[in-house]
Scaffold this motif. Structure first.
Motif, mmCIF file in Angstrom:
data_model
loop_
_atom_site.group_PDB
_atom_site.id
_atom_site.type_symbol
_atom_site.label_atom_id
_atom_site.label_comp_id
_atom_site.label_asym_id
_atom_site.label_seq_id
_atom_site.Cartn_x
_atom_site.Cartn_y
_atom_site.Cartn_z
ATOM 1 N N TYR A 374 0.818 -1.213 0.000
ATOM 2 C CA TYR A 374 0.000 0.000 0.000
ATOM 3 C C TYR A 374 0.857 1.271 0.000
ATOM 4 C CZ TYR A 374 -3.451 -3.494 1.288
ATOM 5 O OH TYR A 374 -4.250 -4.616 1.293
ATOM 6 N N ALA A 375 2.166 1.107 -0.036
ATOM 7 C CA ALA A 375 3.078 2.261 -0.128
ATOM 8 C C ALA A 375 4.391 1.728 -0.692
ATOM 9 C CB ALA A 375 3.280 2.911 1.234
ATOM 10 N N GLU A 376 4.361 1.357 -1.965
ATOM 11 C CA GLU A 376 5.480 0.617 -2.539
ATOM 12 C C GLU A 376 6.697 1.494 -2.796
ATOM 13 O OE1 GLU A 376 6.379 -2.108 -6.479
ATOM 14 O OE2 GLU A 376 4.333 -1.813 -5.798
ATOM 15 N N ALA A 377 6.540 2.620 -3.411
ATOM 16 C CA ALA A 377 7.668 3.500 -3.713
ATOM 17 C C ALA A 377 8.139 4.202 -2.439
ATOM 18 C CB ALA A 377 7.275 4.540 -4.765
ATOM 19 N N ALA A 378 9.426 4.551 -2.414
ATOM 20 C CA ALA A 378 9.982 5.205 -1.232
ATOM 21 C C ALA A 378 9.256 6.505 -0.926
ATOM 22 C CB ALA A 378 11.477 5.459 -1.431
ATOM 23 N N GLU A 379 8.877 7.241 -1.954
ATOM 24 C CA GLU A 379 8.157 8.491 -1.750
ATOM 25 C C GLU A 379 6.776 8.245 -1.130
ATOM 26 O OE1 GLU A 379 11.327 8.873 -4.556
ATOM 27 O OE2 GLU A 379 9.576 7.538 -4.546
ATOM 28 N N GLU A 380 6.120 7.178 -1.566
ATOM 29 C CA GLU A 380 4.820 6.838 -0.988
ATOM 30 C C GLU A 380 4.959 6.466 0.487
ATOM 31 O OE1 GLU A 380 2.360 4.992 -4.754
ATOM 32 O OE2 GLU A 380 3.828 3.709 -3.730
ATOM 33 N N MET A 381 6.015 5.726 0.810
ATOM 34 C CA MET A 381 6.239 5.355 2.206
ATOM 35 C C MET A 381 6.518 6.589 3.048
ATOM 36 S SD MET A 381 6.252 2.860 4.384
ATOM 37 C CE MET A 381 6.372 1.391 3.356
ATOM 38 N N LEU A 400 1.307 3.310 10.593
ATOM 39 C CA LEU A 400 1.617 2.591 9.353
ATOM 40 C C LEU A 400 0.781 1.321 9.226
ATOM 41 C CD1 LEU A 400 5.493 3.084 9.336
ATOM 42 C CD2 LEU A 400 3.825 4.159 7.816
ATOM 43 N N VAL A 401 0.598 0.597 10.321
ATOM 44 C CA VAL A 401 -0.270 -0.587 10.275
ATOM 45 C C VAL A 401 -1.700 -0.162 9.957
ATOM 46 C CG1 VAL A 401 -1.292 -2.432 11.673
ATOM 47 C CG2 VAL A 401 1.164 -2.010 11.781
ATOM 48 N N GLY A 402 -2.154 0.925 10.556
ATOM 49 C CA GLY A 402 -3.488 1.421 10.246
ATOM 50 C C GLY A 402 -3.649 1.801 8.791
ATOM 51 N N HIS A 403 -2.582 2.329 8.189
ATOM 52 C CA HIS A 403 -2.640 2.675 6.758
ATOM 53 C C HIS A 403 -2.881 1.422 5.917
ATOM 54 C CE1 HIS A 403 -1.614 4.666 2.970
ATOM 55 N NE2 HIS A 403 -0.796 3.649 2.716
ATOM 56 N N ALA A 404 -2.214 0.319 6.264
ATOM 57 C CA ALA A 404 -2.406 -0.925 5.513
ATOM 58 C C ALA A 404 -3.815 -1.479 5.719
ATOM 59 C CB ALA A 404 -1.360 -1.950 5.940
ATOM 60 N N LEU A 405 -4.327 -1.400 6.936
ATOM 61 C CA LEU A 405 -5.678 -1.903 7.195
ATOM 62 C C LEU A 405 -6.724 -1.048 6.482
ATOM 63 C CD1 LEU A 405 -5.401 -2.765 11.012
ATOM 64 C CD2 LEU A 405 -5.120 -4.282 9.043
ATOM 65 N N ASP A 406 -6.498 0.246 6.474
ATOM 66 C CA ASP A 406 -7.424 1.122 5.754
ATOM 67 C C ASP A 406 -7.388 0.854 4.255
ATOM 68 O OD1 ASP A 406 -8.123 2.288 8.130
ATOM 69 O OD2 ASP A 406 -6.797 4.022 7.892
ATOM 70 N N GLY A 407 -6.247 0.396 3.757
ATOM 71 C CA GLY A 407 -6.130 0.099 2.342
ATOM 72 C C GLY A 407 -6.733 -1.235 1.942
#
Length: 430
Positions: A374-381, A400-407
């Motif tokens: 859910y944030a593959e590129a370094a800029e996205e991370m 960051l875990v919440g970002h993945a769950l929201d995705g």
């Protein structure tokens, strides 16, 4: 033929003054032994008047004492305990009325017996209550007997903070269990300078016991680093040796019993990926096997972030060979097929390690593909890492875990956050 001597008839109980009937041997009200009171009389002499009855002690009800001629069940004479209120004036200290107290002396205090540890150990654990209905009892399989809801396992969501480094792992929204594992720690190098570390492992779902593999690998690698770094081993060499130790730990899980192999002969051996980072006062070391990653995010967001690892995956091989660009490769359904892992059926163990000397402060993000999907590129991370991550690593890992769950949370999610440079020993997140 001679006659037995007759007892004098008593009209009232000497103890409680209850009227008596002819032939009574015990008082029907208080149980007083009348035969012990009335002494045998000669025919020519009248019976002596009964002695006054002893008063009950402390308000207790009178007790029927055994007859003096009844056996006590032992050849050893019993000690006589006569309360002061009942002592007579006789030289033997006997109570009035000829009452015999066949009881051992009673202590003033009764010591409490220490609990038996074996009995305490056998006490059943308190029943678990369902987290869904709050009423049903949870059975041994982890399901509520009332509503049938599956209860969260211990590894479904884990958080840990160790000084300035923190990690969070979550089962996600689609998997039935968490097959990720992590380990974080703090130590000191041989020169006394601080060092922090994080290990993240992702179980290979197509293998058997992937959760056991990731847990064994993370613990083995962490233990190896915590043992080697204080002894003066260079961090990059220590990372290499830690990955080898993790590989051995996972290989040891392949020794399945014969019955398990017969039931599932076509299952793969336990396997997982591994990625780790060591942060010191001026050095950043990473190591990996598989497709879990390490990202560098500077505190100054005007500086560029970077991905510090290369995946052992089909997509990475296609890009390296020039057959596809990165967007095409990772859009393919075979993109996440890994080409390197820890396990007894791995082709060949090739630990990757690299060292860096960042010229500015920042944070190191160590994660599984459950996050970087859910944030593959370094800029996205870098965009999803909180600005205060260097001083609040646990909060940042939670975000960051919440970002993945929201995705969508399609996979297990594990992330560790380490500030660079390593803060002095004893420093933690704010």
């Amino acid at each position: 033929m001679s006659q037995m001597p007759q007892q004098a008839a008593l009209s009232h109980c000497p103890s409680c003054a209850e009227p008596l009937l002819t032939g009574d041997r015990f008082c029907e009200k208080c149980g007083y032994d009348l035969s012990a009171t009335a002494a045998p009389q000669a025919p020519a002499a009248p019976a002596p008047a009964p002695a006054p009855a002893p008063a009950p002690v402390n308000g207790a009800a009178p007790v029927a004492w055994p007859h003096a001629s009844e056996p006590t069940g032992t050849d050893t004479p019993l000690a006589v305990h006569v309360p002061a209120e009942l002592k007579g004036t006789g030289s033997d200290g006997s109570a009035p009325g000829g009452v015999r107290f066949d009881r051992a002396p009673e202590p003033d205090e009764y010591p409490l017996q220490a609990p038996d540890p074996r009995v305490a150990a056998e006490q059943p654990a308190p029943a678990k209550v369902c987290v869904a209905c709050r009423a049903g009892r949870v059975d041994q399989d982890g399901y509520c007997e009332n509503c049938g809801h599956a209860q969260p396992r211990e590894r479904d969501h884990m958080e840990q903070e160790c000084g300035p480094v923190a990690a969070v792992s979550d089962r996600g929204l689609r998997h039935h269990r968490n097959e990720d594992a992590f380990a974080v720690g703090c130590t000191a190098l041989a020169d006394g300078s601080p060092a922090t570390l994080a290990i993240v492992c992702d179980g290979v779902s197509s293998a058997t016991r992937p959760d056991d593999a990731s847990l064994a690998a993370s613990r083995a690698a962490s233990d190896a680093l915590l043992a080697a770094l204080p002894q003066g081993t260079h961090p990059q060499q220590a990372m290499h040796e830690a990955i080898v130790a993790a590989s051995r730990a996972v290989n040891a899980l392949a020794g399945e019993p014969a019955t398990a192999l017969e039931q599932a002969p076509h299952q793969n051996a336990p396997a997982c990926t591994i990625v780790g980072a060591i942060v010191t006062a001026g050095l950043l070391v990473v190591g990996w096997v598989g497709d879990s990653r390490v990202y560098w995010v500077p505190v100054d967001r005007s500086a560029p972030p970077a991905r510090l690892t290369e995946d052992d995956s089909w997509a990475a091989q296609m890009v390296a060979a020039g057959l596809m660009n990165e967007a095409e490769a990772y859009a393919d359904e075979r993109a996440h097929a890994i080409t390197g892992w820890l396990g007894a059926d791995a082709y060949e163990l090739e630990p990757h390690t690299a060292s860096f000397k960042p010229d500015r402060p920042g944070v190191v993000v160590v994660c599984t593909d459950g996050l970087w999907n859910y944030a593959e590129a370094a800029e996205e991370m870098a965009d999803v890492v909180p600005l205060d991550a260097a001083v609040r690593p646990l909060h940042s890992a939670q975000v960051l875990v919440g970002h993945a769950l929201d995705g969508g949370g399609h996979d297990n999610v594990t992330v560790a956050v380490l500030p660079f440079p390593a803060p002095p020993m004893g420093a933690g997140s704010a």
